[in-house]
Design an enzyme around this catalytic site. Structure first.
Site, mmCIF file in Angstrom:
data_model
loop_
_atom_site.group_PDB
_atom_site.id
_atom_site.type_symbol
_atom_site.label_atom_id
_atom_site.label_comp_id
_atom_site.label_asym_id
_atom_site.label_seq_id
_atom_site.Cartn_x
_atom_site.Cartn_y
_atom_site.Cartn_z
ATOM 1 N N TRP A 50 5.104 -80.209 -52.284
ATOM 2 C CA TRP A 50 5.367 -80.618 -53.663
ATOM 3 C C TRP A 50 5.368 -79.424 -54.605
ATOM 4 C CZ3 TRP A 50 7.038 -84.700 -56.387
ATOM 5 C CH2 TRP A 50 7.242 -85.890 -55.681
ATOM 6 N N ASN A 52 12.977 -85.204 -44.281
ATOM 7 C CA ASN A 52 12.516 -84.016 -44.997
ATOM 8 C C ASN A 52 13.479 -83.561 -46.090
ATOM 9 O OD1 ASN A 52 10.651 -81.643 -45.238
ATOM 10 N ND2 ASN A 52 12.539 -80.550 -44.732
ATOM 11 N N TRP A 73 4.602 -81.881 -69.289
ATOM 12 C CA TRP A 73 4.950 -83.013 -68.443
ATOM 13 C C TRP A 73 5.124 -84.269 -69.273
ATOM 14 C CZ3 TRP A 73 6.663 -81.329 -64.122
ATOM 15 C CH2 TRP A 73 6.062 -80.256 -63.453
ATOM 16 N N GLU A 89 9.221 -74.176 -38.273
ATOM 17 C CA GLU A 89 8.602 -75.310 -38.969
ATOM 18 C C GLU A 89 7.116 -75.404 -38.649
ATOM 19 O OE1 GLU A 89 10.099 -77.335 -41.335
ATOM 20 O OE2 GLU A 89 11.510 -75.684 -41.135
ATOM 21 N N TRP A 146 5.475 -72.883 -40.818
ATOM 22 C CA TRP A 146 5.365 -73.378 -42.194
ATOM 23 C C TRP A 146 4.104 -74.225 -42.356
ATOM 24 C CZ3 TRP A 146 6.796 -72.660 -46.966
ATOM 25 C CH2 TRP A 146 7.992 -71.991 -47.256
ATOM 26 N N TRP A 201 4.137 -83.036 -60.920
ATOM 27 C CA TRP A 201 4.243 -83.077 -59.458
ATOM 28 C C TRP A 201 3.037 -83.744 -58.816
ATOM 29 C CZ3 TRP A 201 0.497 -80.813 -56.513
ATOM 30 C CH2 TRP A 201 -0.287 -79.801 -57.099
#
Length: 476
Positions: free
Chosen positions: A379, A338, A303, A272, A275, A356
């Site tokens: 996102w 999360n 969208w 993590e 990441w 988004w």
């Protein structure tokens, strides 16, 4: 004449493993730190929840700095104007800061560095907020990575530098006290969040030690269960640099060496942290990832501008219990689990076909851990346009996910109390429950809990299709 060093603080509100502050303290003499509440709209300014955390953090840090003989100045304005002016007033021999990585931040820092050097100041920047600098991890051809696994492998092979030992301050005793920091007016949600978080460097490392002692043994599995205390909750402390990511890395490694049975949880935690660096790798090497898709995988999407649906999503009134629980947790606490972040983002982008960027902006304003790289990076990952993203046609089903990761409805009952009396079997899909079951639980759809705002089956099918022009009938 007493020498003076000026340290420009940004996302590094800690004493330990703070290279810029360490370099200043090593010189002796007078050390002054400055934090500037940025007003340059070319840069991304903190959202309301992050601003609330920042105010508390600065107040705590001012006290720590004063004990180390360091005065903290806090000003508001555009840093490209204020910092050169302050340097000319204080006349430090050196100016130090730890680097930032967003395009607008780097441009600002380069401009200030050039102006200060032209005025005769020595300016040095340091690596203070990542495991490795974005340019230190390269593909075999010398370019940036687009896939996480080889990036993680390369980072591990490079090795993470050891954190700096906290040195005894050689700075002159300062007359500064915590009163040098005057806290500005609180954002409107500060009152409800007060008392929910312990803020500052000491609190951050306290959470880390508790994580190692109590949570890491089941972290690999329990981190996906929103009804459990299964995560580290270190993200806001990393966001403001109250803890050092390198200290967390080496601390976890050392703990894992002493407790080999915990290797699964330790390895997941380290992954993590990588990441986080991976998101910064993208932030550094690409156009502004808060505005531009990293990949054109979803360029065909039209969208949908549905303000009613977006408003219901923000308020936790979508009719999908685990999504509503997450959005309400976010609004109440400034944080969301999360796993649930992925579910709420998937519903917005895949089922509701809302851009988004709108969801990312909402998170930016309401998350205490809203990070300039991880927030847009995550996102885009869910939307399907990020690096190492799941294929666009992957749509998280909130009912299936809820039944899998919150089987007893513990998380739902906490954050959506109107469903507290629903049986486990139906709590994730009250809209499918028999009328007598809902009546017994005190749930009336459309009255005290909403009907679903979109049909999951048809909207998921549309999300997987390359054509989505005729979709107005899919929204309730």
């Amino acid at each position: 004449m007493v020498s003076r060093a000026l340290v420009w603080l940004r996302n590094d509100l800690r004493l330990g493993d703070n290279p810029a502050l360490d370099a200043a303290l090593a010189r002796g003499g007078t050390v002054t730190a400055i934090y500037i509440h940025e007003k340059d709209t070319a840069q991304r300014l903190p959202g309301g929840a992050a601003q609330w955390w920042l105010e508390q953090s600065l107040s705590f840090f001012a006290q720590q700095l004063a004990k180390a003989g360091v005065e903290l100045l806090v000003q508001t304005g555009e840093s490209k104007d204020l910092l050169p002016k302050i340097a000319k007033d204080l006349k430090p021999e050196v100016v130090f800061w730890n680097r930032r990585y967003a395009p607008s931040e780097r441009e600002c820092d380069a401009h200030i560095k050039a102006e200060l050097r032209q005025s005769g100041f020595t300016v040095t920047s340091f690596s203070g907020n990542l495991l490795l600098e974005p340019w230190q991890v390269e593909t075999g051809s010398g370019g940036p990575y687009q896939v996480f696994t080889p990036f993680a492998r390369a980072l591990r092979q490079k090795g993470v530098p050891a954190p700096l030992r906290l040195r005894e301050s050689k700075a002159n005793t300062s007359s500064a006290s915590q009163d040098t920091y005057k806290r500005p007016a609180q954002p409107h949600w500060a009152e409800k969040m007060a008392g929910l978080w312990d803020i500052g460097e000491e609190a951050g490392y306290g959470h880390f030690h508790d994580f190692l002692d109590e949570t890491v043994k089941t972290y690999a599995e329990s981190r996906d269960i929103p009804g459990k205390h299964g995560t580290s909750k270190l993200s806001p402390y990393l966001r403001f640099g109250e803890v050092s990511v390198r200290q967390l890395w080496h601390g976890a490694l050392h703990y894992g060496e002493q407790h080999t049975s915990l290797s699964s949880g330790i390895e997941k935690f380290l992954s993590e942290l990588i990441w986080r660096d991976f998101h910064y790798h993208q932030l550094y090497h690409r156009k502004d990832i808060t505005r531009y898709d990293m990949r054109d995988a979803i360029s065909h999407i039209e969208w949908h501008d549905n303000s009613t649906a977006f408003d219901a999503w923000t308020k936790g009134q979508t009719g999908f219990p685990i999504v509503d629980a997450g959005m309400r947790q976010l609004w109440a606490t400034g944080w969301m689990h999360n796993r649930v972040r992925m579910l709420v983002a998937s519903l917005l982008t895949k089922n509701l076909l809302i851009d988004w960027r709108r969801g990312e902006e909402w998170f930016w304003d309401t998350l205490v851990d809203a990070d300039i790289a991880s927030n847009p990076g995550s996102w885009q990952w869910v939307a399907g346009c990020g690096m190492d993203a799941a294929p666009y046609f992957r749509v998280f089903n909130p009912v299936v996910q809820g039944e899998r990761f919150d089987a007893k409805g513990t998380y739902i009952r906490q954050w959506v109390p109107e469903l507290a009396n629903m049986p486990d079997k139906w709590i994730h899909k009250p809209f499918d429950a028999p009328e007598d079951i809902r009546e017994k639980a005190g749930v009336t759809l459309g009255t005290n809990y909403p009907q679903p705002i979109v049909d999951l089956k048809s909207s998921s099918h549309r999300a997987r299709s390359s054509k989505n022009a005729d979709h107005n009938d899919l929204f309730a």
